[in-house]
Motif scaffolding. Structure first.
Motif, mmCIF file in Angstrom:
data_model
loop_
_atom_site.group_PDB
_atom_site.id
_atom_site.type_symbol
_atom_site.label_atom_id
_atom_site.label_comp_id
_atom_site.label_asym_id
_atom_site.label_seq_id
_atom_site.Cartn_x
_atom_site.Cartn_y
_atom_site.Cartn_z
ATOM 1 N N ASP A 7 23.935 -17.197 9.871
ATOM 2 C CA ASP A 7 23.668 -16.138 8.894
ATOM 3 C C ASP A 7 24.503 -16.269 7.620
ATOM 4 O O ASP A 7 25.026 -15.289 7.094
ATOM 5 C CB ASP A 7 23.914 -14.764 9.528
ATOM 6 C CG ASP A 7 23.085 -14.556 10.788
ATOM 7 O OD1 ASP A 7 21.931 -15.000 10.809
ATOM 8 O OD2 ASP A 7 23.611 -13.963 11.749
ATOM 9 N N VAL A 8 24.616 -17.487 7.126
ATOM 10 C CA VAL A 8 25.252 -17.670 5.811
ATOM 11 C C VAL A 8 24.421 -16.965 4.744
ATOM 12 O O VAL A 8 24.948 -16.319 3.836
ATOM 13 C CB VAL A 8 25.416 -19.167 5.494
ATOM 14 C CG1 VAL A 8 25.875 -19.374 4.050
ATOM 15 C CG2 VAL A 8 26.406 -19.805 6.457
ATOM 16 N N PHE A 120 20.140 -24.807 6.813
ATOM 17 C CA PHE A 120 18.721 -24.845 7.111
ATOM 18 C C PHE A 120 17.994 -23.723 6.364
ATOM 19 O O PHE A 120 18.437 -22.579 6.371
ATOM 20 C CB PHE A 120 18.494 -24.709 8.618
ATOM 21 C CG PHE A 120 18.916 -25.936 9.394
ATOM 22 C CD1 PHE A 120 17.967 -26.853 9.801
ATOM 23 C CD2 PHE A 120 20.248 -26.179 9.674
ATOM 24 C CE1 PHE A 120 18.343 -27.995 10.509
ATOM 25 C CE2 PHE A 120 20.639 -27.310 10.372
ATOM 26 C CZ PHE A 120 19.682 -28.224 10.790
ATOM 27 N N LEU A 121 16.862 -24.088 5.737
ATOM 28 C CA LEU A 121 16.050 -23.125 4.985
ATOM 29 C C LEU A 121 14.636 -23.006 5.557
ATOM 30 O O LEU A 121 13.794 -22.315 4.975
ATOM 31 C CB LEU A 121 15.991 -23.527 3.512
ATOM 32 C CG LEU A 121 17.341 -23.483 2.773
ATOM 33 C CD1 LEU A 121 17.209 -24.069 1.381
ATOM 34 C CD2 LEU A 121 17.895 -22.066 2.707
ATOM 35 N N SER A 122 14.398 -23.682 6.683
ATOM 36 C CA SER A 122 13.151 -23.540 7.440
ATOM 37 C C SER A 122 13.512 -23.098 8.849
ATOM 38 O O SER A 122 14.496 -23.578 9.427
ATOM 39 C CB SER A 122 12.391 -24.867 7.524
ATOM 40 O OG SER A 122 11.977 -25.312 6.259
ATOM 41 N N ASP A 123 12.716 -22.203 9.420
ATOM 42 C CA ASP A 123 12.940 -21.822 10.813
ATOM 43 C C ASP A 123 12.477 -22.931 11.747
ATOM 44 O O ASP A 123 11.545 -23.686 11.428
ATOM 45 C CB ASP A 123 12.194 -20.528 11.129
ATOM 46 C CG ASP A 123 12.968 -19.300 10.675
ATOM 47 O OD1 ASP A 123 14.190 -19.246 10.919
ATOM 48 O OD2 ASP A 123 12.349 -18.408 10.076
ATOM 49 N N PRO A 124 13.097 -23.058 12.922
ATOM 50 C CA PRO A 124 12.734 -24.131 13.858
ATOM 51 C C PRO A 124 11.256 -24.138 14.244
ATOM 52 O O PRO A 124 10.688 -25.206 14.492
ATOM 53 C CB PRO A 124 13.624 -23.851 15.073
ATOM 54 C CG PRO A 124 14.803 -23.126 14.519
ATOM 55 C CD PRO A 124 14.261 -22.296 13.398
ATOM 56 N N ALA A 147 16.767 -20.563 9.940
ATOM 57 C CA ALA A 147 16.911 -20.519 8.487
ATOM 58 C C ALA A 147 18.050 -19.578 8.107
ATOM 59 O O ALA A 147 18.162 -18.474 8.635
ATOM 60 C CB ALA A 147 15.613 -20.058 7.839
ATOM 61 N N GLY A 148 18.915 -20.044 7.209
ATOM 62 C CA GLY A 148 20.077 -19.268 6.786
ATOM 63 C C GLY A 148 21.350 -19.653 7.489
ATOM 64 O O GLY A 148 22.430 -19.219 7.077
ATOM 65 N N THR A 170 12.826 -27.912 5.310
ATOM 66 C CA THR A 170 13.509 -27.751 4.027
ATOM 67 C C THR A 170 14.944 -27.317 4.284
ATOM 68 O O THR A 170 15.196 -26.457 5.136
ATOM 69 C CB THR A 170 12.800 -26.699 3.158
ATOM 70 O OG1 THR A 170 11.429 -27.072 2.980
ATOM 71 C CG2 THR A 170 13.463 -26.581 1.793
ATOM 72 N N ALA A 171 15.878 -27.909 3.566
ATOM 73 C CA ALA A 171 17.290 -27.598 3.793
ATOM 74 C C ALA A 171 18.081 -27.851 2.511
ATOM 75 O O ALA A 171 17.617 -28.520 1.582
ATOM 76 C CB ALA A 171 17.861 -28.440 4.935
#
Length: 227
Positions: A7-8, A120-124, A147-148, A170-171
């Motif tokens: 949760d960044v 990470f900017l995409s969920d698994p 993501a996040g 996407t990351a």
């Protein structure tokens, strides 16, 4: 030391960042590769000097600076401006080690890359494959975070990204020069900081035992910090 930092970015921040970068033009990922990495790399990258990368990079750096776990673990001296990559189907990145020195495009200064980070900017569930695989003395570690969330690891580690077989990964990725160069010493500092916070929660910040441990922590940081 490998460390997952959850949760960044909040879900709203992730959505905003994705809206900005998804609408921007992307280029071949080898635009910033060294010679060896270029032979293994197959992805797309956001131009690092473009407005989308600058806007979203600033959001990420601000979030990192406000994240206590990241600050405690990385002890950042300099965070290089975040870069952004995208892997579609069939894309991946073979085994490589990150460059030990990189130039900070904002200042021109040469920066030692002590730590690598992937946010990470995409969920698994959005893609198959695309795991970050980091090799260390304890074996291979597969990383695929929500993501996040962010993974932090020594930049000297051999690592690769497995080919994506469905969807798009996407990351953001970037490097940190730490105040403390040695990974084992950074790990000790993190353990001490966690212990201080736990003890302070039990007996209070002004307790002599907390003050003594805090003094030891700062004395070690004075000895080991490179500024």
């Amino acid at each position: 030391m490998m460390l997952q930092i959850p949760d960044v970015l909040s879900p709203d921040e992730v959505a905003h960042c994705r809206a900005v970068i998804d609408a921007a033009p992307w280029v071949d990922g080898n635009a910033t590769s060294g010679f060896q990495a270029a032979m293994a790399k197959n992805n797309q990258q956001l131009p690092q000097d473009g407005p989308a990368a600058r806007e979203v990079g600033a959001i990420i750096v601000q979030a990192l600076q406000a994240n206590p776990l990241f600050v405690s673990a990385a002890l950042p001296h300099t965070i290089l401006p975040p870069l952004f990559n995208r892997y579609g189907e069939g894309m991946g990145f073979g085994d490589h080690v990150d460059n030990s020195i990189r130039r900070n495009p904002a200042t021109g200064a040469q920066i030692r890359t002590d730590l690598s980070a992937t946010l990470f900017l995409s969920d698994p569930d959005d893609y198959d494959g695309g795991e970050l695989v980091v090799d260390d003395t304890y074996g291979s570690h597969l990383v695929k975070l929500p993501a996040g969330s962010l993974i932090l690891y020594p930049a000297s580690s051999l690592h690769h990204v497995t080919p994506v077989t469905r969807g798009t990964r996407t990351a953001s990725f970037f490097w940190i020069q730490s105040l403390v160069r040695d990974d084992a010493k950074r790990a000790l500092m993190l353990d001490m900081d966690v212990s201080i916070q736990r003890l302070a929660g039990q007996v209070g910040q002004a307790d002599p035992s907390v003050l003594a441990l805090t003094g030891t922590y700062h004395n070690l940081l004075r000895m080991w910090a490179e500024v």
